[in-house]
Design a protein around this motif. Sequence first.
Motif, mmCIF file in Angstrom:
data_model
loop_
_atom_site.group_PDB
_atom_site.id
_atom_site.type_symbol
_atom_site.label_atom_id
_atom_site.label_comp_id
_atom_site.label_asym_id
_atom_site.label_seq_id
_atom_site.Cartn_x
_atom_site.Cartn_y
_atom_site.Cartn_z
ATOM 1 N N THR A 145 0.893 -1.155 0.000
ATOM 2 C CA THR A 145 0.000 0.000 0.000
ATOM 3 C C THR A 145 0.934 1.207 0.000
ATOM 4 O OG1 THR A 145 -0.068 0.115 2.410
ATOM 5 C CG2 THR A 145 -1.837 -1.164 1.314
ATOM 6 N N ALA A 146 0.431 2.351 -0.359
ATOM 7 C CA ALA A 146 1.272 3.556 -0.397
ATOM 8 C C ALA A 146 1.904 3.827 0.966
ATOM 9 C CB ALA A 146 0.451 4.758 -0.857
ATOM 10 N N GLU A 147 1.119 3.706 2.030
ATOM 11 C CA GLU A 147 1.654 3.995 3.364
ATOM 12 C C GLU A 147 2.704 2.971 3.793
ATOM 13 O OE1 GLU A 147 -2.326 1.848 4.198
ATOM 14 O OE2 GLU A 147 -1.485 3.154 2.655
ATOM 15 N N ASP A 148 2.507 1.714 3.438
ATOM 16 C CA ASP A 148 3.508 0.704 3.787
ATOM 17 C C ASP A 148 4.785 0.879 2.971
ATOM 18 O OD1 ASP A 148 2.001 -0.429 5.795
ATOM 19 O OD2 ASP A 148 1.169 -2.007 4.513
ATOM 20 N N PHE A 149 4.653 1.298 1.726
ATOM 21 C CA PHE A 149 5.839 1.582 0.923
ATOM 22 C C PHE A 149 6.644 2.719 1.556
ATOM 23 C CE2 PHE A 149 7.814 4.296 -2.323
ATOM 24 C CZ PHE A 149 8.794 3.422 -2.772
ATOM 25 N N PHE A 159 9.581 0.846 3.585
ATOM 26 C CA PHE A 159 10.601 0.706 2.543
ATOM 27 C C PHE A 159 11.392 2.002 2.381
ATOM 28 C CE2 PHE A 159 12.263 0.723 -1.756
ATOM 29 C CZ PHE A 159 12.831 -0.530 -1.851
ATOM 30 N N ALA A 160 10.717 3.084 2.019
ATOM 31 C CA ALA A 160 11.416 4.350 1.756
ATOM 32 C C ALA A 160 12.057 4.907 3.023
ATOM 33 C CB ALA A 160 10.452 5.372 1.142
ATOM 34 N N GLN A 161 11.317 4.944 4.122
ATOM 35 C CA GLN A 161 11.849 5.543 5.348
ATOM 36 C C GLN A 161 13.084 4.805 5.877
ATOM 37 O OE1 GLN A 161 9.312 5.852 8.981
ATOM 38 N NE2 GLN A 161 9.501 8.059 8.554
ATOM 39 N N PRO A 162 13.059 3.483 6.021
ATOM 40 C CA PRO A 162 14.295 2.811 6.455
ATOM 41 C C PRO A 162 15.451 3.047 5.484
ATOM 42 C CG PRO A 162 12.433 1.319 6.663
ATOM 43 C CD PRO A 162 11.938 2.540 5.943
#
Length: 174
Positions: A129-133, A137-140
Amino acid sequence: MPLTLHAAFVPSALQMLGTASHLLDKTEGWCATRECDHSAILGAQLIDDMLPFTYQIKSVAEHTAGAIAAVRKGVATPDLNPPPSTFDALREKLDGAKEAMKALDEEEMEDWIGRDMRFEFKETRLAFTAEDFLLSFAQPNFYFHCSAAYAIARHFGVEIGKMDYMGRVRARQG
């Protein structure tokens, strides 16, 4: 009030973009006082199979503003273009990412919640989902690349410490 996607992602992204800019400034200043070859530190790696300082800085921008652009498209693919090769060009990359993050609208981001999103690279396909991405993914990734840039600069002897990495924390005033 529940935490918004904007509040969960954007302030941390801006904090690490600020850290990456600060690391650039400190590293460039360190080079200037030693009259060192800029390309030596810009191309430095911690170990042979790890990408260089320039790539680490570029990746902070890619996993912040680049991640937002990917969510808008619905698909993320790594930017395989070579990273900028000068302090000024890296700074421009980070400045562009900061402006993109500051321009984000909270309402727009809330509308992304639950939206399908995927990451594609070579044979890898990951559905999100956009929030899980953004949050898993992006934040880490932007934290990882910022710490790798910090480690490279520190390894070279740039006089930086934990607070240089932490950047501007969001402490309460008063």
